[in-house]
Structure formats: structure tokens, C-alpha cells
Design a protein around this motif. Structure first.
Motif, PDB file in Angstrom:
ATOM      1  N   ARG A  11       0.825  -1.213   0.000  1.00 29.30           N
ATOM      2  CA  ARG A  11       0.000   0.000   0.000  1.00 29.30           C
ATOM      3  C   ARG A  11       0.855   1.258   0.000  1.00 29.30           C
ATOM      4  N   ALA A  12       1.954   1.242   0.757  1.00 30.24           N
ATOM      5  CA  ALA A  12       2.840   2.408   0.815  1.00 30.24           C
ATOM      6  C   ALA A  12       3.549   2.630  -0.520  1.00 30.24           C
ATOM      7  N   VAL A  13       3.996   1.561  -1.151  1.00 28.46           N
ATOM      8  CA  VAL A  13       4.622   1.691  -2.474  1.00 28.46           C
ATOM      9  C   VAL A  13       3.614   2.269  -3.454  1.00 28.46           C
ATOM     10  N   LYS A  14       2.397   1.771  -3.428  1.00 30.95           N
ATOM     11  CA  LYS A  14       1.351   2.280  -4.331  1.00 30.95           C
ATOM     12  C   LYS A  14       1.093   3.765  -4.067  1.00 30.95           C
ATOM     13  N   HIS A  15       0.991   4.134  -2.799  1.00 30.52           N
ATOM     14  CA  HIS A  15       0.762   5.537  -2.427  1.00 30.52           C
ATOM     15  C   HIS A  15       1.865   6.437  -2.988  1.00 30.52           C
ATOM     16  N   TRP A  16       3.116   6.067  -2.733  1.00 30.60           N
ATOM     17  CA  TRP A  16       4.229   6.894  -3.185  1.00 30.60           C
ATOM     18  C   TRP A  16       4.397   6.856  -4.700  1.00 30.60           C
ATOM     19  N   GLN A  17       4.051   5.752  -5.333  1.00 30.85           N
ATOM     20  CA  GLN A  17       4.113   5.713  -6.796  1.00 30.85           C
ATOM     21  C   GLN A  17       3.067   6.656  -7.389  1.00 30.85           C
ATOM     22  N   GLN A  18       1.915   6.754  -6.737  1.00 28.68           N
ATOM     23  CA  GLN A  18       0.893   7.701  -7.189  1.00 28.68           C
ATOM     24  C   GLN A  18       1.392   9.138  -7.032  1.00 28.68           C
ATOM     25  N   VAL A  19       2.118   9.403  -5.955  1.00 31.74           N
ATOM     26  CA  VAL A  19       2.722  10.727  -5.767  1.00 31.74           C
ATOM     27  C   VAL A  19       3.662  11.021  -6.922  1.00 31.74           C
ATOM     28  N   VAL A  20       4.567  10.098  -7.195  1.00 26.98           N
ATOM     29  CA  VAL A  20       5.546  10.281  -8.282  1.00 26.98           C
ATOM     30  C   VAL A  20       4.824  10.474  -9.615  1.00 26.98           C
ATOM     31  N   ASP A  21       3.839   9.648  -9.890  1.00 31.57           N
ATOM     32  CA  ASP A  21       3.109   9.739 -11.158  1.00 31.57           C
ATOM     33  C   ASP A  21       2.354  11.060 -11.293  1.00 31.57           C
ATOM     34  N   GLY A  22       1.991  11.673 -10.186  1.00 29.66           N
ATOM     35  CA  GLY A  22       1.255  12.929 -10.223  1.00 29.66           C
ATOM     36  C   GLY A  22       2.130  14.151 -10.435  1.00 29.66           C
ATOM     37  N   ILE A  23       3.426  14.011 -10.208  1.00 35.27           N
ATOM     38  CA  ILE A  23       4.342  15.146 -10.358  1.00 35.27           C
ATOM     39  C   ILE A  23       4.402  15.559 -11.832  1.00 35.27           C
ATOM     40  N   GLY A  24       4.067  16.814 -12.065  1.00 35.91           N
ATOM     41  CA  GLY A  24       4.055  17.349 -13.423  1.00 35.91           C
ATOM     42  C   GLY A  24       2.751  17.110 -14.159  1.00 35.91           C
ATOM     43  N   ARG A  25       1.885  16.288 -13.597  1.00 32.35           N
ATOM     44  CA  ARG A  25       0.601  15.987 -14.232  1.00 32.35           C
ATOM     45  C   ARG A  25      -0.569  16.589 -13.456  1.00 32.35           C
ATOM     46  N   ARG A  26      -0.347  16.792 -12.167  1.00 34.04           N
ATOM     47  CA  ARG A  26      -1.391  17.320 -11.301  1.00 34.04           C
ATOM     48  C   ARG A  26      -0.921  18.624 -10.681  1.00 34.04           C
ATOM     49  N   ASP A  27      -1.845  19.358 -10.137  1.00 30.23           N
ATOM     50  CA  ASP A  27      -1.520  20.597  -9.444  1.00 30.23           C
ATOM     51  C   ASP A  27      -0.519  20.286  -8.319  1.00 30.23           C
ATOM     52  N   PRO A  28       0.554  21.049  -8.222  1.00 31.36           N
ATOM     53  CA  PRO A  28       1.562  20.770  -7.196  1.00 31.36           C
ATOM     54  C   PRO A  28       0.994  20.727  -5.775  1.00 31.36           C
ATOM     55  N   LEU A  29       0.018  21.574  -5.478  1.00 28.65           N
ATOM     56  CA  LEU A  29      -0.549  21.563  -4.131  1.00 28.65           C
ATOM     57  C   LEU A  29      -1.336  20.285  -3.860  1.00 28.65           C
ATOM     58  N   ALA A  30      -1.946  19.715  -4.886  1.00 31.02           N
ATOM     59  CA  ALA A  30      -2.636  18.433  -4.725  1.00 31.02           C
ATOM     60  C   ALA A  30      -1.622  17.327  -4.444  1.00 31.02           C
ATOM     61  N   VAL A  31      -0.486  17.383  -5.110  1.00 34.18           N
ATOM     62  CA  VAL A  31       0.564  16.382  -4.878  1.00 34.18           C
ATOM     63  C   VAL A  31       1.135  16.553  -3.470  1.00 34.18           C
ATOM     64  N   VAL A  32       1.345  17.797  -3.047  1.00 29.40           N
ATOM     65  CA  VAL A  32       1.842  18.055  -1.687  1.00 29.40           C
ATOM     66  C   VAL A  32       0.864  17.500  -0.659  1.00 29.40           C
ATOM     67  N   SER A  33      -0.403  17.696  -0.896  1.00 33.82           N
ATOM     68  CA  SER A  33      -1.417  17.152   0.007  1.00 33.82           C
ATOM     69  C   SER A  33      -1.312  15.631   0.089  1.00 33.82           C
ATOM     70  N   GLU A  34      -1.107  15.002  -1.060  1.00 35.18           N
ATOM     71  CA  GLU A  34      -0.979  13.546  -1.094  1.00 35.18           C
ATOM     72  C   GLU A  34       0.303  13.078  -0.380  1.00 35.18           C
ATOM     73  N   SER A  39       0.617   7.221   5.345  1.00 35.51           N
ATOM     74  CA  SER A  39       0.678   6.011   4.526  1.00 35.51           C
ATOM     75  C   SER A  39       0.369   4.792   5.382  1.00 35.51           C
ATOM     76  N   ALA A  40       0.307   3.670   4.736  1.00 37.33           N
ATOM     77  CA  ALA A  40       0.084   2.412   5.454  1.00 37.33           C
ATOM     78  C   ALA A  40       1.212   2.153   6.450  1.00 37.33           C
ATOM     79  N   LEU A  41       2.403   2.638   6.142  1.00 38.84           N
ATOM     80  CA  LEU A  41       3.522   2.482   7.070  1.00 38.84           C
ATOM     81  C   LEU A  41       3.275   3.280   8.340  1.00 38.84           C
ATOM     82  N   CYS A  42       2.710   4.473   8.196  1.00 35.08           N
ATOM     83  CA  CYS A  42       2.387   5.306   9.355  1.00 35.08           C
ATOM     84  C   CYS A  42       1.338   4.627  10.223  1.00 35.08           C
ATOM     85  N   GLU A  43       0.345   4.048   9.561  1.00 32.38           N
ATOM     86  CA  GLU A  43      -0.714   3.356  10.297  1.00 32.38           C
ATOM     87  C   GLU A  43      -0.145   2.172  11.078  1.00 32.38           C
ATOM     88  N   MET A  44       0.725   1.406  10.442  1.00 35.28           N
ATOM     89  CA  MET A  44       1.326   0.254  11.104  1.00 35.28           C
ATOM     90  C   MET A  44       2.216   0.703  12.272  1.00 35.28           C
TER      91      MET A  44
END
Length: 107
Positions: A11-34, A39-44
Motif C-alpha cells: 500500500r505504501a509503495v502504491k501511495h508513493w508511486q501515485q505521488v511520483v506519477d502525479g508530479i508534473g501531471r497534477r496541481d503541485p498543491l494536490a501532490v503536496v497534500s498527497e 501512509s500504510a507504514l504510518c498506520e502500522m
């Protein structure tokens, strides 16, 4: 712990991969929010710590690196400064670090 770790790691890899994939494609503030979402690591780590206090000291991936706060802040600064390649590279490093990690009990 192994099954729970495997799920949190995926889940954490997926979360961070979504962050990486959003860089340059999404609004920077939306990526910062993400980036700043737990992450799942924080929850654990929170479960292992018995609550929010001390959570970061129980993080399997970042506890030895002074927690992930500096990493998240660095990526945020790069994004807000328009340094998308640097932000993407830093995000990819996080993905690799999480993917390569193992919980201490399995070492």
C-alpha cells in the motif's frame, strides 16, 4: 507481522508511486497534500507504538533516517519551486526505499 508488513509495504509503495506519477501531471498543491497523507507504514507504526505519540520511532522504513519528515519537506520544496525532475527523483527514491525494506523481525 509478515502478512501485515507485506500489505502495508504494498500500500505504501502504491501511495508513493501515485505521488511520483502525479508530479508534473497534477496541481503541485494536490501532490503536496498527497505527500502529507499518512501512509500504510504510518498506520502500522502507530499501531506498534500504541498510539500517535512515538509513531515515527516505530517506522520500519524511516526510523533510522530521522523519520520521513525531512524527505516529505524536501520533495514539497522541490515541487513548489518548480523543480519537477528533482521532486520526481526524490519520490522514486522513496518508492525504492520502501520496496527494499524489511521489518526487523524478518532480518
Amino acid at each position: 507481522m509478515a502478512v501485515r508488513w507485506d500489505q502495508a509495504q504494498r500500500r505504501a509503495v502504491k501511495h508513493w508511486q501515485q505521488v511520483v506519477d502525479g508530479i508534473g501531471r497534477r496541481d503541485p498543491l494536490a501532490v503536496v497534500s498527497e505527500i502529507n497523507e499518512l501512509s500504510a507504514l504510518c498506520e502500522m507504526a502507530r499501531e506498534d507504538a500504541g498510539g500517535e505519540a512515538g509513531r515515527c520511532a516505530h517506522c520500519v522504513v524511516f526510523a533510522d533516517a530521522g523519520q520521513c519528515v525531512d524527505t516529505r519537506l524536501d520533495i514539497t520544496a522541490l515541487l513548489l519551486d518548480g523543480q519537477l525532475d528533482g521532486a520526481r527523483t526524490a519520490g522514486e527514491t522513496v518508492v525504492r526505499r520502501i520496496a527494499a525494506a524489511s521489518p526487523p523481525e524478518l532480518l
